[in-house]
Enzyme design. Structure first.
Site, short mmCIF file in Angstrom:
data_model
loop_
_atom_site.label_atom_id
_atom_site.label_comp_id
_atom_site.label_asym_id
_atom_site.label_seq_id
_atom_site.Cartn_x
_atom_site.Cartn_y
_atom_site.Cartn_z
N ASP A 151 0.86 -1.19 0.00
CA ASP A 151 0.00 0.00 0.00
C ASP A 151 0.89 1.23 0.00
O ASP A 151 1.30 1.74 1.04
CB ASP A 151 -0.91 -0.02 1.22
N ALA A 152 1.21 1.70 -1.21
CA ALA A 152 2.21 2.76 -1.38
C ALA A 152 1.57 4.06 -1.87
O ALA A 152 2.10 5.13 -1.62
CB ALA A 152 3.26 2.31 -2.39
N LYS A 153 0.46 3.95 -2.58
CA LYS A 153 -0.24 5.11 -3.13
C LYS A 153 0.70 6.05 -3.85
O LYS A 153 0.52 7.26 -3.82
CB LYS A 153 -1.03 5.82 -2.03
N ARG A 154 1.68 5.50 -4.56
CA ARG A 154 2.62 6.31 -5.31
C ARG A 154 1.96 6.90 -6.54
O ARG A 154 0.95 6.37 -7.04
CB ARG A 154 3.85 5.50 -5.71
N THR A 156 -0.76 -0.23 -4.55
CA THR A 156 -1.79 0.79 -4.72
C THR A 156 -1.14 2.02 -5.32
O THR A 156 0.01 2.36 -5.01
CB THR A 156 -2.45 1.16 -3.37
#
Lengths: 297, 297
Positions: free
Chosen positions: A101-104, A128
């Site tokens: 879950d990095a939301k990069r 993510t």
């Protein structure tokens, strides 16, 4: 095998679409663990890894995947980043899929470096990502779908302020998140597996069941990652419509509701037993709420 | 002193709004450095840090700030993450402001962990952030504006696909990025410093001069971070309107055009002299193009 099919297989084997989020907030890690490590950053990172490792050992037979969030690791510097890498490695050893879950989200050539970091170095199975920068910022990730990797784009997030930009009206009853959904669905078409679902998924907050149901109808081949279960208030029944009548592919994440269950449900058997009980309760809750166990036959 | 004032002071002292982006792509780092380190990840991370350190030593007298991008460090695992932390520390020792180009964006409690990571542990002065998740995802960062920290929200990015979501029409000639601008401007009001500019800034691609000019007019108290100068095609003159007639606050970033200048401009004096020449050329280009040196008097 592409990610969508690997995930479907894992869901079938474990009999549940439940995912355990690894958000190891240091203040909530059991004292038993914290007291055996130093008070400095290295000590905190060691406590984070020990906690993650033991949670993984408990939930590995019960769920198809874990979702470590990088933020709670980066909060302890490079030692914390190493704890993240070690956590991914251990989860894979235990046969779990790993959603980082990095939301990069960064422009093309930089996105390539993030893809290398998360898929190449860390070895995550899926990540993510933010869609805010558009197609060219995602291509380096999509290219790795051919190597069995997957991703989940933030379409409609579970937090109250997700309305600020995601809910802006575009006319005709459509909002920005509807357009994000259209893009995500199109991006996913080249990556549809044998079960009819793509390796390009969508993060859709389980806290907004109306929107989730509308998105489910609009994106029939897109697998969902539904955060917001448990501590954030979304319950199994609220998720029913997000899965759709046919039980289309989705996974449901719970983080602190499972990993810190000992704080709400004190048991003499210790915090690991509380984790196990919480994971079992989530499995039962989802089995009752989700048609056909939440996966496409 | 708040970030906006610290930045204004640094721009005044160095006499330029030029910022050097540290995107240490391993394949472009001079062979002289790479050959002295191992071929493994630890060796690459060591080469990355040596390169960053030497670039910083060259540009420290010439620019107010550097902008390391985390992606090119995370690509080498925890050793690379450590190289990022060491780079920030060295830049600060050399008297530079540090903008951590992280483009993070996550829900409230997770955002707090990222704020701790980037401001607390790394010690960055400012960070880049995504606005996609809205207000509550940014509050933990805004709270640290009171401790002299700053941030830049991605309003209109420099890449071609930024149009996918950012340019969606909302009616009345407005687009999603205009609304993002309205939000960013409002978020910045409590953090306006003595020079009339806020510590909450906006990333506005210098590759879109029309939009940059419109945003400059719409956000008079918001400092801009303008990427896309140099290698991405934006030239000093194209930036003029983004600064506005009064020379409102902005910084202009160039990454590979400066740090890898040796690839285009071979000089017998070596790669560091090429870096120095490129930084001087950018200073001159901006001085000619930007009214009043690019900062508010």
């Amino acid at each position: 095998m592409n990610y969508a099919d690997r995930l479907a297989k894992a869901i079938e084997e474990k009999g549940t679409p439940a995912v355990v989020g690894l958000d190891p907030r240091i203040g909530s890690i059991p004292e038993e663990i914290r007291s055996r490590h130093g008070d400095d950053r290295a000590g905190a990172a060691a406590a984070v890894f020990e906690f993650n490792r033991r949670v993984i050992d408990v939930v590995a037979p019960l769920v198809p995947a874990v979702k470590p969030n990088l933020a709670f690791h980066e909060a302890f510097g490079w030692e914390g980043y190493k704890a993240f890498l070690d956590t991914v490695a251990h989860a894979k050893e235990m046969g779990l899929l790993v959603i980082a879950d990095a939301k990069r989200g960064d422009i093309g050539s930089t996105a390539e470096a993030y893809a290398e970091s998360l898929f190449g170095v860390a070895g995550a199975d899926a990540v993510t990502l933010s869609p805010w920068l558009g197609t060219d910022s995602l291509k380096p990730f999509f290219e790795r779908m051919h190597d069995g990797k997957g991703c989940y784009l933030l379409v409609k997030t579970s937090n109250p302020s997700s309305s600020d930009l995601q809910d802006l009206p575009l006319g005709g009853g459509r909002t920005v998140f509807h357009q994000a959904a259209t893009l995500v669905s199109a991006w996913g078409q080249p990556h549809i597996g044998r079960k009819g679902l793509s390796s390009v998924g969508a993060v859709v907050g389980a806290t907004f069941p109306e929107q989730a149901a509308a998105l489910r109808a609009a994106m029939p081949t897109t697998p969902f990652l539904l955060p917001g279960y448990g501590a954030q208030g979304a319950k199994g029944e609220m998720l029913r419509r997000a899965f759709g009548a046919g039980g289309a592919g989705a996974v449901v994440n719970s983080s602190r509701g499972i990993i810190f269950a000992y704080q709400k449900n004190e048991t003499e058997e210790g915090w690991e037993e509380a984790v196990r009980q919480a994971a079992l309760a989530m499995r039962a809750d989802l089995a009752a709420a989700v048609p056909e166990g939440g996966f496409r036959e």
